[in-house]
Design an enzyme around this catalytic site. Structure first.
Site: not given
Length: 323
Positions: A99, A294
């Site tokens: 991320d 994610h």
């Protein structure tokens, strides 16, 4: 078994988790996460012969959180990782980021190839410095409700997230009750970032109540401003990185993402994933994990660990002067 301590690096205190001996490997987490996000990687990588260090990044957890938003530029964030390597007595390291930690890892390799001999990024592709400031380009394109924009004004997102930290973390990490996760990136007027979550679903199998409680406790103590300040430097980072326009990262590299991650399924993300080699001429592998979203290293730790170990073992012989 990992240990924890606070170490002074780049002029601030960084809380770190560490385990193992051997070539130094730094793991950089993203938003809104912690060094704890690497709980499945630290023991596996340490057992394979690496000195694994995962900090709570600047602004998070038990690490320092400078009050000024300007203290969270990409130079500050990379400076923390460089300072950490030095504070650990090493001269070389490998770096992995997920991320927001991925841009830190990519830029660490870009800025300091003398230190970082190999780089892996999870979920977020390497830097493609576009034709203008990202937030400005969004406005010019008629977009005013992207979550980056919502995060800009200090206090607004903080108030929403800190009102009920347990609910915030359950929604953000545990899933937002959306058939289309891309829709969560756009903030509806008056509803805030969490407004899409009309139904709070059970936690996914990869996130236990105990895991979630760890994140909740940490963010109750720290608040969210530190992490949000990273977003408040998006346009400034574009300005600061002008000298690296069209630059490439020449170290061995690896990219991993979940096939269902909205970061790579949108038009821009998909295009960047297809063009990784433009920035990464020595890309060793592009692993897109089917069924994963994610939070890929938490969702599919075994797949991620196998890929990381294969990559790092090939890259490790290049290291010298390690701690």
């Amino acid at each position: 078994m990992s240990t924890t301590r606070v170490i002074k690096a780049n002029g601030i205190d960084l809380f770190i988790r560490e385990a193992g001996q051997g070539p130094l490997l730094v793991l950089c987490h993203g938003w809104p996460e912690l060094s704890y996000s690497w709980r499945h990687q630290i023991p596996a990588l340490a057992a394979a012969g690496f000195h694994v260090v995962a900090p709570d990044m600047r602004g998070y957890g038990q690490s320092a959180a400078p009050p000024d938003a300007a203290a969270y530029s990409i130079f500050d964030l990379v400076g923390d990782v460089v300072g950490l390597v030095q504070a650990l007595g090493a001269t070389k390291a490998m770096v992995v980021g997920h991320d927001w930690g991925a841009p830190v890892a990519w830029h660490a390799a870009l800025f300091r190839p003398d230190i970082f001999t190999a780089v892996a990024g999870l979920s977020v592709p390497p830097p493609f410095r576009g034709r203008g400031r990202p937030l400005e380009l969004l406005r010019q394109g008629g977009i005013t409700n992207f979550y980056w924009q919502y995060f800009q004004t200090p206090g607004i997102a903080e108030a929403e997230f800190e009102h009920d930290v347990a609910r915030t973390m359950r929604i953000v990490l545990g899933g937002r009750g959306l058939a289309d996760p891309t829709a969560a990136m756009f903030v509806q007027e008056g509803k805030g970032f969490l407004g899409h979550a009309t139904v709070e679903e059970p936690l996914p199998t990869w996130l236990s109540e105990d895991d979630l409680a760890h994140f909740i406790e940490s963010f109750r103590a720290s608040g969210f401003r530190g992490g949000l300040n990273w977003y408040r430097n998006i346009d400034r980072n574009w300005e600061l990185t002008a000298p690296w326009q069209d630059a490439q990262i020449h170290q061995p590299s690896l990219f991993i993402a979940g096939a269902q991650d909205a970061v790579i399924t949108g038009l821009i993300g998909a295009k960047r994933v297809n063009e990784l080699e433009r920035v990464l001429p020595n890309l060793t592998r592009k692993l897109i994990i089917e069924g994963a979203g994610h939070w890929v290293q938490q969702e599919r730790p075994e797949d991620v660990n196998i890929a990381l170990l294969r990559f790092l073992r090939e890259a490790a012989p290049q290291l010298s002067g390690t701690a």
